[in-house]
Write an enzyme that holds these catalytic residues in place. Structure first.
Site, PDB file in Angstrom:
ATOM      1  N   CYS A   1       0.860  -1.184   0.000  1.00 19.81           N
ATOM      2  CA  CYS A   1       0.000   0.000   0.000  1.00 19.81           C
ATOM      3  C   CYS A   1       0.899   1.238   0.000  1.00 19.81           C
ATOM      4  CB  CYS A   1      -0.880  -0.013   1.253  1.00 19.81           C
ATOM      5  SG  CYS A   1      -1.921   1.453   1.422  1.00 19.81           S
ATOM      6  N   ASN A   2       0.856   1.989  -1.078  1.00 20.18           N
ATOM      7  CA  ASN A   2       1.667   3.211  -1.167  1.00 20.18           C
ATOM      8  C   ASN A   2       1.291   4.212  -0.083  1.00 20.18           C
ATOM      9  OD1 ASN A   2       2.997   3.269  -4.223  1.00 20.18           O
ATOM     10  ND2 ASN A   2       1.100   2.117  -4.132  1.00 20.18           N
TER      11      ASN A   2
ATOM     12  N   CYS B   1      -1.038   3.263  -6.538  1.00 19.21           N
ATOM     13  CA  CYS B   1      -1.967   2.725  -5.537  1.00 19.21           C
ATOM     14  C   CYS B   1      -2.205   1.291  -5.968  1.00 19.21           C
ATOM     15  CB  CYS B   1      -3.273   3.512  -5.521  1.00 19.21           C
ATOM     16  SG  CYS B   1      -4.584   2.725  -4.545  1.00 19.21           S
TER      17      CYS B   1
HETATM   18  N1  DGL Z   1      -4.069   0.515  -1.937  1.00 19.75           N
HETATM   19  C1  DGL Z   1      -3.656   1.706  -1.301  1.00 19.75           C
HETATM   20  C2  DGL Z   1      -2.397   2.275  -1.938  1.00 19.75           C
HETATM   21  O1  DGL Z   1      -1.602   1.556  -2.535  1.00 19.75           O
HETATM   22  C3  DGL Z   1      -4.622   2.802  -0.943  1.00 19.75           C
HETATM   23  C4  DGL Z   1      -6.103   2.708  -1.023  1.00 19.75           C
HETATM   24  C5  DGL Z   1      -6.827   3.576   0.012  1.00 19.75           C
HETATM   25  O2  DGL Z   1      -6.980   3.086   1.123  1.00 19.75           O
HETATM   26  O3  DGL Z   1      -7.195   4.727  -0.281  1.00 19.75           O
HETATM   27  O4  DGL Z   1      -2.123   3.442  -1.843  1.00 19.75           O
END
Ligand code: DGL
Length: 266
Positions: A79-80, A194
């Site tokens: 998760c970025n 993301c």
């Molecule tokens: N999947 C997450 C990322 O890589 C973020 C999604 C979220 O919770 O807004 O940033």
């Protein structure tokens, strides 16, 4: 559930929702001998619009419990939004654990672009992080980098992957800022910063006003994790082990079905 004493320790994959599955599927290919635990902090989803201090505290507190409960070999923060905020704090709080991070793939994009126009599609949280600005400063000063913070795309990706209909207009509204034309040049790389977004790459390709390379870092993250997880001769994947945990404690039916599709008990 924990790994039995004679089994290899599992790999823990963490995201705010289902986006980390894009990393899990690559990680499994490279580490077939390891069990996998997928953690979705769905009670905190979406991470993109959280206030930074509160989100960092939430993630560190959560890992204090997860590490005791599951005793993983390595944690992949898929998760970025989480890693660009809390990666350093996690490493400081749990120095005995190896954390593999996910950060916007700005460096590879800057190396590959031919037009010099690169866009980074991410949550509003990732776009405003100092970490992201530092990546641009360190690796992409020769490029024109457009940061596109999407309010809604992670939620749309969750809906889409669960089988809901998502309109082209809704997606287009979120991605159209990625396409820049300047002095006869056009954006040629969009970084999917993301982990939810690769699930929608087919829609992005279809809606794009011109072809671009949609950069998905999942395989690179999996390779990094493999390089840090010891290979053990003759080890085989523990039977019937892999599972998903949702912090809400209550994933709905389509989510559980999705997890089963990825070979995870939920
Ligand atoms: N999947 C997450 C990322 O890589 C973020 C999604 C979220 O919770 O807004 O940033």
């Amino acid at each position: 559930m924990t790994a039995a004493a004679n089994e290899l320790k599992p790999v823990l994959v963490f995201d705010s929702g289902i986006g980390g599955l894009t990393v899990l599927r690559e990680a499994r290919v490279l580490m077939p001998e390891r069990g996998f635990i997928y953690i979705a902090d769905d009670a905190g989803f979406p991470y993109g619009s959280w206030e930074e201090a509160a989100l960092k505290e939430r993630i560190v507190d959560l890992f204090a419990k997860l590490l005791v409960q599951y005793d993983p070999e390595v944690c992949i923060i898929a998760c970025n939004t989480a890693f660009t905020l809390a990666g350093a704090a996690l490493r400081a709080a749990f120095p005995q654990m190896t954390f593999v991070g996910t950060v916007p793939a700005i460096k590879p994009a800057a190396e590959r672009t031919r037009s010099g126009l690169v866009s980074v599609l991410a949550t509003p949280g990732t776009v405003k992080r100092a970490y992201t600005r530092d990546l641009i400063q360190s690796f992409a000063t020769q490029c024109h980098v457009r940061l596109v913070g999407s309010q809604d795309l992670a939620r749309l990706a969750e809906a889409y992957i669960r089988g809901d209909v998502v309109s082209d207009e809704a997606v287009m509204t979120e991605i159209e800022q990625c396409f820049v034309e300047m002095d006869g040049r056009k954006t040629d790389i969009v970084v999917l910063a993301c982990t939810h977004y690769p699930f929608m790459a087919n829609i992005f390709r279809r809606l794009a006003p011109w072809p671009v390379d949609w950069l998905d870092p999942a395989e690179a993250i999996a390779r990094r994790a493999r390089s840090l997880v010891p290979q053990v001769a003759d080890a085989v994947h523990p039977d019937n082990f892999d599972f998903a945990v949702f912090t809400s404690g209550a994933p709905d039916f389509p989510t559980r079905r999705l997890m089963q599709g990825f070979g995870l008990k939920a």
